[in-house]
Design a protein around this motif. Structure first.
Motif, mmCIF file in Angstrom:
data_model
loop_
_atom_site.group_PDB
_atom_site.id
_atom_site.type_symbol
_atom_site.label_atom_id
_atom_site.label_comp_id
_atom_site.label_asym_id
_atom_site.label_seq_id
_atom_site.Cartn_x
_atom_site.Cartn_y
_atom_site.Cartn_z
ATOM 1 N N THR A 62 0.824 -1.223 0.000
ATOM 2 C CA THR A 62 0.000 0.000 0.000
ATOM 3 C C THR A 62 0.852 1.265 0.000
ATOM 4 O OG1 THR A 62 -0.215 -0.050 2.402
ATOM 5 C CG2 THR A 62 -1.952 -1.117 1.136
ATOM 6 N N SER A 91 -8.302 -4.768 -7.086
ATOM 7 C CA SER A 91 -8.582 -4.850 -5.653
ATOM 8 C C SER A 91 -7.676 -3.945 -4.810
ATOM 9 C CB SER A 91 -8.433 -6.313 -5.220
ATOM 10 O OG SER A 91 -8.449 -6.483 -3.862
ATOM 11 N N LYS A 94 -9.729 0.954 -3.105
ATOM 12 C CA LYS A 94 -11.085 0.729 -2.594
ATOM 13 C C LYS A 94 -12.166 1.484 -3.369
ATOM 14 C CE LYS A 94 -9.907 -0.592 2.135
ATOM 15 N NZ LYS A 94 -8.542 -0.177 2.489
ATOM 16 N N LEU A 97 -15.394 -0.182 -4.459
ATOM 17 C CA LEU A 97 -16.680 -0.226 -3.741
ATOM 18 C C LEU A 97 -17.783 0.444 -4.564
ATOM 19 C CD1 LEU A 97 -15.533 0.590 -0.080
ATOM 20 C CD2 LEU A 97 -16.476 -1.594 -0.902
ATOM 21 N N THR A 110 -20.364 5.143 0.370
ATOM 22 C CA THR A 110 -18.998 5.637 0.166
ATOM 23 C C THR A 110 -18.982 6.800 -0.811
ATOM 24 O OG1 THR A 110 -18.099 3.412 0.522
ATOM 25 C CG2 THR A 110 -16.691 4.958 -0.679
ATOM 26 N N THR A 135 -7.885 5.664 -0.374
ATOM 27 C CA THR A 135 -8.480 4.587 -1.188
ATOM 28 C C THR A 135 -7.556 3.375 -1.250
ATOM 29 O OG1 THR A 135 -7.586 5.500 -3.242
ATOM 30 C CG2 THR A 135 -9.804 6.184 -2.627
ATOM 31 N N ALA A 138 -4.246 -0.470 4.089
ATOM 32 C CA ALA A 138 -4.458 -1.744 4.788
ATOM 33 C C ALA A 138 -4.120 -1.501 6.246
ATOM 34 C CB ALA A 138 -3.561 -2.836 4.208
ATOM 35 N N THR A 143 -6.295 5.948 8.690
ATOM 36 C CA THR A 143 -7.760 5.828 8.755
ATOM 37 C C THR A 143 -8.219 6.294 10.133
ATOM 38 O OG1 THR A 143 -7.722 3.944 7.241
ATOM 39 C CG2 THR A 143 -9.646 4.121 8.674
ATOM 40 N N ASP A 249 -15.078 -8.777 3.689
ATOM 41 C CA ASP A 249 -15.350 -8.226 5.011
ATOM 42 C C ASP A 249 -16.687 -7.500 4.984
ATOM 43 O OD1 ASP A 249 -12.909 -9.226 5.776
ATOM 44 O OD2 ASP A 249 -11.874 -7.289 5.787
ATOM 45 N N GLU A 262 -14.947 -4.355 2.583
ATOM 46 C CA GLU A 262 -13.714 -4.583 1.825
ATOM 47 C C GLU A 262 -13.790 -5.922 1.106
ATOM 48 O OE1 GLU A 262 -9.056 -4.053 2.896
ATOM 49 O OE2 GLU A 262 -10.435 -4.205 4.565
ATOM 50 N N GLU A 264 -11.051 -8.370 -0.320
ATOM 51 C CA GLU A 264 -9.593 -8.547 -0.290
ATOM 52 C C GLU A 264 -9.187 -9.677 -1.229
ATOM 53 O OE1 GLU A 264 -7.143 -7.518 2.320
ATOM 54 O OE2 GLU A 264 -8.384 -6.996 4.042
#
Ligand SMILES: Nc1ncnc2c1ncn2[C@@H]1O[C@H](COP(=O)(O)OP(=O)(O)O)[C@@H](O)[C@H]1O
Ligand SMILES: [Mg+2]
Length: 295
Positions: A62, A91, A94, A97, A110, A135, A138, A143, A249, A262, A264
Protein backbone atom coordinates in the motif's frame (compact mmCIF):
# COMPACT_ATOMS: atom_id res chain seq x y z
CA UNK A 1 8.89 -35.55 -13.11
CA UNK A 2 10.24 -33.07 -10.61
CA UNK A 3 7.90 -31.45 -8.08
CA UNK A 4 6.14 -28.24 -9.14
CA UNK A 5 7.92 -25.17 -7.77
CA UNK A 6 5.65 -22.78 -5.98
CA UNK A 7 6.54 -19.32 -4.66
CA UNK A 8 4.41 -18.27 -1.73
CA UNK A 9 4.91 -14.55 -2.03
CA UNK A 10 5.41 -12.41 1.02
CA UNK A 11 7.33 -9.36 2.29
CA UNK A 12 9.63 -8.43 5.17
CA UNK A 13 6.60 -7.84 7.39
CA UNK A 14 5.02 -11.05 6.15
CA UNK A 15 8.10 -13.11 7.05
CA UNK A 16 7.83 -11.70 10.57
CA UNK A 17 4.10 -11.64 11.22
CA UNK A 18 2.15 -13.76 8.74
CA UNK A 19 0.88 -16.76 10.69
CA UNK A 20 -0.64 -18.25 7.54
CA UNK A 21 2.68 -18.24 5.67
CA UNK A 22 4.58 -21.10 7.39
CA UNK A 23 1.38 -23.16 7.53
CA UNK A 24 0.79 -22.84 3.80
CA UNK A 25 4.43 -23.56 2.89
CA UNK A 26 4.58 -26.61 5.17
CA UNK A 27 1.24 -27.98 3.96
CA UNK A 28 2.25 -27.57 0.31
CA UNK A 29 5.53 -29.37 0.99
CA UNK A 30 3.62 -32.16 2.70
CA UNK A 31 1.74 -32.57 -0.59
CA UNK A 32 5.05 -33.08 -2.37
CA UNK A 33 5.22 -29.59 -3.88
CA UNK A 34 8.46 -27.60 -3.85
CA UNK A 35 7.06 -24.57 -2.05
CA UNK A 36 9.11 -21.70 -0.69
CA UNK A 37 8.34 -18.30 0.80
CA UNK A 38 9.79 -15.48 -1.31
CA UNK A 39 9.58 -11.73 -0.73
CA UNK A 40 8.07 -9.96 -3.75
CA UNK A 41 10.85 -7.36 -3.69
CA UNK A 42 13.77 -9.74 -3.03
CA UNK A 43 16.80 -9.13 -5.25
CA UNK A 44 17.47 -11.37 -8.21
CA UNK A 45 14.58 -13.81 -7.90
CA UNK A 46 14.14 -15.86 -11.08
CA UNK A 47 10.34 -15.75 -11.15
CA UNK A 48 10.34 -17.79 -14.34
CA UNK A 49 11.81 -20.67 -12.33
CA UNK A 50 8.45 -21.09 -10.56
CA UNK A 51 5.46 -22.93 -11.97
CA UNK A 52 3.16 -20.83 -9.84
CA UNK A 53 3.45 -17.76 -7.60
CA UNK A 54 0.72 -17.41 -4.98
CA UNK A 55 0.54 -14.03 -3.29
CA UNK A 56 0.22 -14.42 0.45
CA UNK A 57 1.42 -11.43 2.48
CA UNK A 58 2.86 -8.60 0.38
CA UNK A 59 1.83 -6.30 3.19
CA UNK A 60 3.93 -3.28 2.23
CA UNK A 61 2.25 -2.84 -1.15
CA UNK A 62 0.00 0.00 0.00
CA UNK A 63 2.93 2.36 0.53
CA UNK A 64 4.73 1.19 -2.65
CA UNK A 65 1.78 0.70 -4.98
CA UNK A 66 3.40 1.60 -8.32
CA UNK A 67 6.45 -0.55 -7.59
CA UNK A 68 4.23 -3.41 -6.46
CA UNK A 69 1.95 -3.27 -9.49
CA UNK A 70 5.01 -3.19 -11.75
CA UNK A 71 6.22 -6.36 -10.00
CA UNK A 72 2.76 -7.93 -10.46
CA UNK A 73 3.00 -7.32 -14.20
CA UNK A 74 6.55 -8.68 -14.38
CA UNK A 75 5.76 -11.75 -12.30
CA UNK A 76 2.67 -12.56 -14.30
CA UNK A 77 4.71 -12.45 -17.50
CA UNK A 78 7.30 -14.84 -16.01
CA UNK A 79 5.05 -17.31 -14.21
CA UNK A 80 1.44 -17.99 -13.35
CA UNK A 81 0.48 -15.43 -10.71
CA UNK A 82 -2.50 -15.91 -8.42
CA UNK A 83 -4.65 -14.08 -7.88
CA UNK A 84 -4.28 -12.89 -11.48
CA UNK A 85 -2.72 -9.50 -12.17
CA UNK A 86 -5.88 -7.67 -13.31
CA UNK A 87 -7.70 -8.82 -10.17
CA UNK A 88 -4.83 -7.66 -7.96
CA UNK A 89 -4.76 -4.27 -9.65
CA UNK A 90 -8.55 -3.86 -9.31
CA UNK A 91 -8.58 -4.85 -5.65
CA UNK A 92 -5.72 -2.53 -4.69
CA UNK A 93 -7.90 0.59 -4.66
CA UNK A 94 -11.09 0.73 -2.59
CA UNK A 95 -12.80 2.81 -5.27
CA UNK A 96 -13.96 -0.67 -6.39
CA UNK A 97 -16.68 -0.23 -3.74
CA UNK A 98 -18.41 2.22 -6.09
CA UNK A 99 -18.30 -0.36 -8.90
CA UNK A 100 -19.72 -3.03 -6.61
CA UNK A 101 -22.53 -0.62 -5.63
CA UNK A 102 -23.28 0.06 -9.32
CA UNK A 103 -23.60 -3.69 -9.81
CA UNK A 104 -26.19 -3.88 -7.04
CA UNK A 105 -23.96 -5.19 -4.23
CA UNK A 106 -24.73 -3.62 -0.83
CA UNK A 107 -21.59 -1.74 0.29
CA UNK A 108 -20.75 0.75 3.01
CA UNK A 109 -22.12 4.08 1.68
CA UNK A 110 -19.00 5.64 0.17
CA UNK A 111 -18.03 8.99 -1.35
CA UNK A 112 -14.70 9.60 -3.02
CA UNK A 113 -12.78 12.86 -2.86
CA UNK A 114 -10.12 13.21 -5.53
CA UNK A 115 -7.02 15.41 -5.19
CA UNK A 116 -8.05 18.92 -6.26
CA UNK A 117 -11.67 18.46 -5.13
CA UNK A 118 -12.85 21.12 -2.70
CA UNK A 119 -13.59 19.73 0.74
CA UNK A 120 -15.20 21.42 3.72
CA UNK A 121 -16.99 20.53 6.95
CA UNK A 122 -20.28 19.92 5.09
CA UNK A 123 -18.66 16.89 3.41
CA UNK A 124 -18.24 15.24 6.79
CA UNK A 125 -21.68 15.84 8.32
CA UNK A 126 -22.98 12.41 9.34
CA UNK A 127 -25.30 11.87 12.32
CA UNK A 128 -23.27 8.90 13.65
CA UNK A 129 -19.88 10.30 12.71
CA UNK A 130 -17.71 9.79 9.69
CA UNK A 131 -14.71 7.68 8.59
CA UNK A 132 -11.88 9.11 6.49
CA UNK A 133 -9.42 6.73 4.79
CA UNK A 134 -7.16 6.62 1.75
CA UNK A 135 -8.48 4.59 -1.19
CA UNK A 136 -5.28 2.49 -1.03
CA UNK A 137 -4.65 1.23 2.46
CA UNK A 138 -4.46 -1.74 4.79
CA UNK A 139 -4.30 -2.27 8.52
CA UNK A 140 -6.36 0.92 9.06
CA UNK A 141 -3.36 3.02 8.00
CA UNK A 142 -4.18 6.74 7.88
CA UNK A 143 -7.76 5.83 8.76
CA UNK A 144 -9.80 7.52 11.47
CA UNK A 145 -13.33 8.18 12.55
CA UNK A 146 -14.73 11.50 13.72
CA UNK A 147 -17.75 12.30 15.89
CA UNK A 148 -20.28 14.79 14.49
CA UNK A 149 -18.60 17.61 16.45
CA UNK A 150 -15.17 16.83 14.95
CA UNK A 151 -15.81 17.78 11.31
CA UNK A 152 -12.93 20.30 11.30
CA UNK A 153 -10.48 17.52 12.22
CA UNK A 154 -11.99 15.30 9.51
CA UNK A 155 -11.38 18.06 6.96
CA UNK A 156 -7.75 18.38 8.10
CA UNK A 157 -7.28 14.61 7.77
CA UNK A 158 -8.79 14.49 4.28
CA UNK A 159 -6.76 17.49 3.13
CA UNK A 160 -3.56 15.92 4.48
CA UNK A 161 -4.19 12.91 2.19
CA UNK A 162 -5.46 14.93 -0.79
CA UNK A 163 -2.40 17.20 -0.58
CA UNK A 164 -0.22 14.09 -1.01
CA UNK A 165 -2.10 13.34 -4.22
CA UNK A 166 -4.10 10.52 -2.62
CA UNK A 167 -7.81 9.94 -3.19
CA UNK A 168 -9.93 9.69 -0.05
CA UNK A 169 -12.98 7.67 0.94
CA UNK A 170 -15.60 9.26 3.15
CA UNK A 171 -18.08 6.90 4.80
CA UNK A 172 -20.60 7.12 7.62
CA UNK A 173 -19.29 5.43 10.74
CA UNK A 174 -21.32 2.22 10.93
CA UNK A 175 -21.92 1.77 14.64
CA UNK A 176 -22.99 -1.83 14.24
CA UNK A 177 -19.33 -2.64 13.60
CA UNK A 178 -19.42 -3.01 17.40
CA UNK A 179 -21.37 -6.25 16.82
CA UNK A 180 -18.41 -7.56 14.87
CA UNK A 181 -17.00 -7.16 11.37
CA UNK A 182 -17.38 -10.46 9.56
CA UNK A 183 -14.50 -11.83 7.49
CA UNK A 184 -15.68 -14.56 5.11
CA UNK A 185 -12.92 -16.57 3.43
CA UNK A 186 -13.50 -18.20 0.04
CA UNK A 187 -11.29 -20.67 -1.81
CA UNK A 188 -11.90 -20.93 -5.56
CA UNK A 189 -15.27 -19.23 -5.08
CA UNK A 190 -16.53 -21.63 -2.42
CA UNK A 191 -17.10 -20.48 1.15
CA UNK A 192 -14.47 -21.91 3.49
CA UNK A 193 -14.69 -20.29 6.92
CA UNK A 194 -15.44 -17.04 8.69
CA UNK A 195 -14.37 -15.01 11.68
CA UNK A 196 -15.73 -12.00 13.48
CA UNK A 197 -13.59 -9.21 14.87
CA UNK A 198 -14.16 -6.21 17.07
CA UNK A 199 -14.15 -2.57 15.95
CA UNK A 200 -10.74 -1.13 15.08
CA UNK A 201 -11.49 2.61 15.23
CA UNK A 202 -12.23 2.68 18.93
CA UNK A 203 -11.01 6.21 19.62
CA UNK A 204 -12.68 8.97 17.59
CA UNK A 205 -10.48 11.74 16.23
CA UNK A 206 -7.24 9.75 16.29
CA UNK A 207 -5.05 8.54 13.43
CA UNK A 208 -3.03 5.67 14.83
CA UNK A 209 -1.05 3.52 12.41
CA UNK A 210 -0.26 0.91 15.05
CA UNK A 211 -3.74 -0.34 15.78
CA UNK A 212 -4.46 -4.03 16.24
CA UNK A 213 -5.96 -4.83 12.82
CA UNK A 214 -8.02 -7.87 13.91
CA UNK A 215 -9.04 -7.41 17.56
CA UNK A 216 -11.02 -10.01 19.51
CA UNK A 217 -11.25 -12.60 16.75
CA UNK A 218 -13.81 -15.36 17.15
CA UNK A 219 -15.06 -17.99 14.71
CA UNK A 220 -18.26 -16.89 13.02
CA UNK A 221 -21.06 -18.79 11.37
CA UNK A 222 -22.30 -16.52 8.58
CA UNK A 223 -26.00 -15.96 8.05
CA UNK A 224 -27.65 -16.68 4.70
CA UNK A 225 -27.74 -12.91 4.06
CA UNK A 226 -24.01 -12.62 4.75
CA UNK A 227 -23.21 -15.51 2.42
CA UNK A 228 -25.45 -14.02 -0.28
CA UNK A 229 -23.85 -10.58 -0.01
CA UNK A 230 -20.29 -11.94 -0.02
CA UNK A 231 -21.06 -14.17 -3.02
CA UNK A 232 -22.67 -11.24 -4.85
CA UNK A 233 -19.53 -9.19 -4.24
CA UNK A 234 -17.33 -11.96 -5.67
CA UNK A 235 -19.64 -12.40 -8.66
CA UNK A 236 -19.34 -8.65 -9.34
CA UNK A 237 -15.54 -8.71 -9.65
CA UNK A 238 -14.84 -7.68 -13.25
CA UNK A 239 -12.80 -10.76 -14.16
CA UNK A 240 -13.46 -13.97 -16.09
CA UNK A 241 -11.40 -15.83 -13.44
CA UNK A 242 -12.52 -17.12 -10.07
CA UNK A 243 -10.13 -15.92 -7.37
CA UNK A 244 -7.95 -18.65 -5.86
CA UNK A 245 -8.60 -17.03 -2.48
CA UNK A 246 -10.73 -14.12 -1.35
CA UNK A 247 -11.83 -12.53 1.88
CA UNK A 248 -15.00 -10.51 1.99
CA UNK A 249 -15.35 -8.23 5.01
CA UNK A 250 -18.89 -7.31 5.97
CA UNK A 251 -20.48 -5.07 8.57
CA UNK A 252 -24.13 -4.77 9.49
CA UNK A 253 -25.61 -1.58 8.08
CA UNK A 254 -28.17 0.61 9.83
CA UNK A 255 -31.07 -1.59 8.64
CA UNK A 256 -29.32 -4.75 9.86
CA UNK A 257 -28.44 -6.08 6.41
CA UNK A 258 -24.76 -6.91 5.71
CA UNK A 259 -22.76 -4.45 3.59
CA UNK A 260 -19.30 -4.89 2.09
CA UNK A 261 -16.49 -3.03 3.84
CA UNK A 262 -13.71 -4.58 1.83
CA UNK A 263 -13.10 -7.23 -0.83
CA UNK A 264 -9.59 -8.55 -0.29
CA UNK A 265 -8.11 -10.30 -3.30
CA UNK A 266 -4.42 -9.50 -2.77
CA UNK A 267 -2.94 -10.43 0.58
CA UNK A 268 -5.61 -11.00 3.22
CA UNK A 269 -4.97 -12.66 6.53
CA UNK A 270 -6.81 -15.95 6.03
CA UNK A 271 -6.75 -17.03 9.69
CA UNK A 272 -5.74 -20.55 8.65
CA UNK A 273 -4.29 -21.17 12.10
CA UNK A 274 -7.87 -21.20 13.38
CA UNK A 275 -9.15 -23.38 10.59
CA UNK A 276 -7.33 -26.51 9.37
CA UNK A 277 -10.13 -27.22 6.89
CA UNK A 278 -9.53 -23.85 5.22
CA UNK A 279 -5.82 -24.64 5.02
CA UNK A 280 -6.63 -28.00 3.41
CA UNK A 281 -8.93 -26.37 0.84
CA UNK A 282 -6.32 -23.77 -0.09
CA UNK A 283 -3.54 -26.33 -0.43
CA UNK A 284 -5.76 -28.58 -2.54
CA UNK A 285 -6.62 -25.61 -4.78
CA UNK A 286 -2.97 -24.55 -5.14
CA UNK A 287 -1.94 -28.13 -5.95
CA UNK A 288 -4.64 -28.31 -8.61
CA UNK A 289 -3.48 -24.97 -10.05
CA UNK A 290 0.07 -26.27 -10.17
CA UNK A 291 -1.23 -29.03 -12.41
CA UNK A 292 -0.88 -31.79 -9.85
CA UNK A 293 -3.50 -33.89 -8.19
CA UNK A 294 -3.69 -33.29 -4.44
CA UNK A 295 -3.74 -36.56 -2.53
N1 LIG B 1 -17.38 3.10 7.68
C1 LIG B 1 -16.90 2.46 8.74
N2 LIG B 1 -17.69 2.26 9.83
C2 LIG B 1 -17.20 1.59 10.92
N3 LIG B 1 -15.92 1.15 11.03
C3 LIG B 1 -15.11 1.34 9.98
C4 LIG B 1 -15.55 1.99 8.78
N4 LIG B 1 -14.51 2.01 7.92
C5 LIG B 1 -13.47 1.41 8.53
N5 LIG B 1 -13.82 1.00 9.78
C6 LIG B 1 -12.97 0.31 10.73
O1 LIG B 1 -11.61 0.46 10.31
C7 LIG B 1 -11.04 -0.80 9.96
C8 LIG B 1 -10.14 -0.64 8.73
O2 LIG B 1 -10.89 -0.18 7.63
P1 LIG B 1 -10.97 -0.97 6.26
O3 LIG B 1 -11.91 -0.25 5.37
O4 LIG B 1 -11.26 -2.40 6.53
O5 LIG B 1 -9.52 -0.78 5.66
P2 LIG B 1 -8.17 -1.66 5.79
O6 LIG B 1 -8.49 -2.91 6.55
O7 LIG B 1 -7.82 -1.95 4.38
O8 LIG B 1 -7.23 -0.74 6.45
C9 LIG B 1 -12.22 -1.73 9.77
O9 LIG B 1 -11.87 -3.07 10.08
C10 LIG B 1 -13.27 -1.19 10.75
O10 LIG B 1 -13.05 -1.65 12.08
MG1 LIG C 1 -10.13 -4.12 6.50
Amino acid sequence: MSAARIAVVTSGAGFEHDVDLPLVVAALRAEGLAAEAVAWDADSVAWDGFDLAVIRSTWDYTTRLDEFLAWVDTASRCTRLLNPAPMVRWSSDKRYLLELAERGVPVVPTRVLEPGDPCGEADFAQPAGVVVKPTVSAGARDTARYEPGQAAAAVRHARMLLDQGLAVLVQPYLRRVAEGERALVFVRGAFSHALRKGPVLTEPGVIDNFRVPHPDLVPHRPTEAELRTASAALAAVPSPDTPLFARVDLVLGENGGPVVMELELIEPHLFLDTNPRGLGLLVEAVAAEAGLKAV
